[in-house]
Design an enzyme around this catalytic site. Structure first.
Site, PDB file in Angstrom:
ATOM      1  CG  HIS A 280      -4.157  -3.691  -5.143  1.00 37.77           C
ATOM      2  ND1 HIS A 280      -4.926  -2.551  -5.216  1.00 37.77           N
ATOM      3  CD2 HIS A 280      -2.883  -3.298  -5.379  1.00 37.77           C
ATOM      4  CE1 HIS A 280      -4.147  -1.516  -5.487  1.00 37.77           C
ATOM      5  NE2 HIS A 280      -2.892  -1.931  -5.588  1.00 37.77           N
ATOM      6  CD  GLU A 281       0.660  -5.442  -5.497  1.00 36.46           C
ATOM      7  OE1 GLU A 281       1.273  -5.157  -6.535  1.00 36.46           O
ATOM      8  OE2 GLU A 281       0.426  -4.621  -4.591  1.00 36.46           O
ATOM      9  CG  HIS A 284      -1.174  -2.653  -9.958  1.00 40.68           C
ATOM     10  ND1 HIS A 284      -1.624  -1.403 -10.314  1.00 40.68           N
ATOM     11  CD2 HIS A 284      -0.984  -2.610  -8.616  1.00 40.68           C
ATOM     12  CE1 HIS A 284      -1.703  -0.643  -9.231  1.00 40.68           C
ATOM     13  NE2 HIS A 284      -1.329  -1.357  -8.183  1.00 40.68           N
ATOM     14  CD  GLU A 358      -1.773   1.802  -6.541  1.00 44.76           C
ATOM     15  OE1 GLU A 358      -2.313   0.870  -5.909  1.00 44.76           O
ATOM     16  OE2 GLU A 358      -0.718   1.667  -7.181  1.00 44.76           O
ATOM     17  CG  ASP A 362      -7.816  -0.191  -4.355  1.00 43.91           C
ATOM     18  OD1 ASP A 362      -6.890  -1.007  -4.183  1.00 43.91           O
ATOM     19  OD2 ASP A 362      -7.890   0.901  -3.766  1.00 43.91           O
TER      20      ASP A 362
END
Ligand SMILES: [Zn+2]
Length: 416
Positions: A280-281, A284, A358, A362
């Site tokens: 997930h990070e 980003h 977000e 995801d």
């Protein structure tokens, strides 16, 4: 004179309006939470057990009580500071004694900022040692907490004060276009800090150790490889020294990039779940969220500096707060105190934007993992450990939530 009175009235109304709306949002949210408090709502049955749900309700209500008190206290302090004449009086006193140099005026701004942050200290203390303590989150000792504050103060003295002085010097050096120069200086400062902070500042507060060899490390390195995310190292941060809340992030640029996992995260999550959180990070990063956010922030500070420069030329603005026009320092100070009454109304926009990111991160994680289960599992555990409110009022979450709720994220992940 009329412009002066109108200014005072407008500022007072804006302060009151923000305060009333914030209290109203708290009330709306509290009622919303209480309306669902009796039993776990149908849609959440699978996600959370009765006991944990009851505790999230309790934690949410306790935080709301403190937040309401905080709102009222801070608006009272701000109104007193703005309308009592304390600012022009202290400013005059300071100039008479210390002088008019950029170093002196910068010191004035720094000291006012310090005095204001001291008024918030008792509530911060209460939040950590009473509220967080009661729900079992606090792991900080009194000594460590005060030491953190002291270090923060020294850092702002070493880094923030010279920056203030530089901005004030730029006003005399560059004249009419000073605000553009000051903005440029701030950008350079921010880039330098982004590079140096992970190496020089974060270690002042936390210990970072390389993730030991083993299956977790191999798994995460494989993930970084698969997603072509270059990182210098994977570090574990002793977040448990202060709180049981957990997190993961990465710092630095390019080849200095480091992945950081809280030790609390490693304790609670299974390996595939940790991998999903890191994915997930990385999402980003891959979707370029960070430069976009930085660009938006830079645009915001450009507008801010322009406003200060404009306000510094308006005699009515100075007179409304008891200052004599002619020096940019009061405009900087007043802008710093008042910017919040305007930016508050933009927060739903900023949060909607952040929530979109977000969802994208995801989706990236689920794609990379080729299944959404691991991320869902991780989010559930994190939510449970953090006692996050699962049923915020939509308006409330609009104003305050930078992340979608667990249910929203799960629904999106299952629909992929
Ligand atoms: Zn995220």
């Amino acid at each position: 004179m009329r412009a002066v009175n109108v200014t005072i009235a407008v500022v007072a109304i804006l302060l009151a309006l923000k305060w009333v709306v914030q209290l109203w949002l708290e009330r709306l949210n509290r009622r919303h939470v209480l309306a669902h408090a009796g039993a776990v709502p149908e849609v959440l049955r699978e996600i959370i057990d009765d006991k944990t749900y009851a505790r999230t309700v309790e934690y949410t209500l306790a935080k709301s009580r403190l937040h309401r008190f905080e709102l009222t206290a801070s608006v009272l302090v701000l109104a007193a500071v703005l309308f009592s004449g304390a600012l022009p009086w202290t400013f005059g006193w300071f100039r008479d004694r210390i002088g008019d140099s950029a170093w002196a005026l910068g010191a004035y701004l720094f000291l006012v900022g310090l005095a204001l942050s001291l008024t918030g200290l008792p509530l911060e203390w209460y939040a950590q040692f009473r509220l967080e303590e009661r729900f079992g989150f606090n792991t900080t000792t009194q000594k460590l907490w005060w030491l953190d504050r002291l270090k923060g103060l020294l850092l702002s003295l070493i880094l923030g004060y010279p920056l203030l002085v530089l901005v004030l010097k730029l006003v005399t050096w560059t004249g009419r276009w000073w605000w553009l120069w000051a903005w440029g200086a701030l950008l350079v400062f921010q880039v330098v800090m982004a590079v140096l902070a992970p190496v020089l500042i974060l270690p002042l507060f936390n210990k970072f150790t390389p993730l030991p060899e083993g299956s977790l490390r191999e798994r995460l390195l494989r993930l970084a490889d698969r997603t072509r995310f270059r990182a210098k190292s994977i570090q574990v941060m002793d977040g448990s020294k202060r709180s049981r809340h957990s997190n993961a992030f990465f710092t630095g640029f390019g080849r200095f990039r480091r992945i950081v996992l809280f030790d609390t995260l490693i304790q609670h999550l299974a390996e595939p779940e940790l991998e999903a959180v890191l994915a997930h990070e990385i999402g980003h990063y891959k979707r370029r969220h960070i430069p976009k956010m930085l660009a938006a922030g830079a645009l915001g500070s450009l507008v801010g500096f322009y406003c200060v420069a404009w306000l510094a030329r308006q005699a009515w603005f100075y007179q409304a707060f008891g200052f004599t026009p002619g020096n940019v320092t009061p405009a900087l100070l007043l802008f710093g105190l008042l910017a919040g009454v305007a930016t508050f109304w933009l927060s739903p926009l900023a949060h909607a934007w952040s929530r979109r990111y977000e969802y994208q991160a995801d989706a990236f994680a689920a794609q990379t993992m080729q299944e959404p289960r691991s991320l869902i599992g991780a989010l559930r555990k994190l939510n449970e450990k953090n006692l996050s409110n699962l049923t915020p009022h939509p308006l409330y979450s609009g104003f305050y939530y930078s992340h979608p709720t667990l249910l929203e994220r799960e629904t999106a992940l299952r629909g992929l």
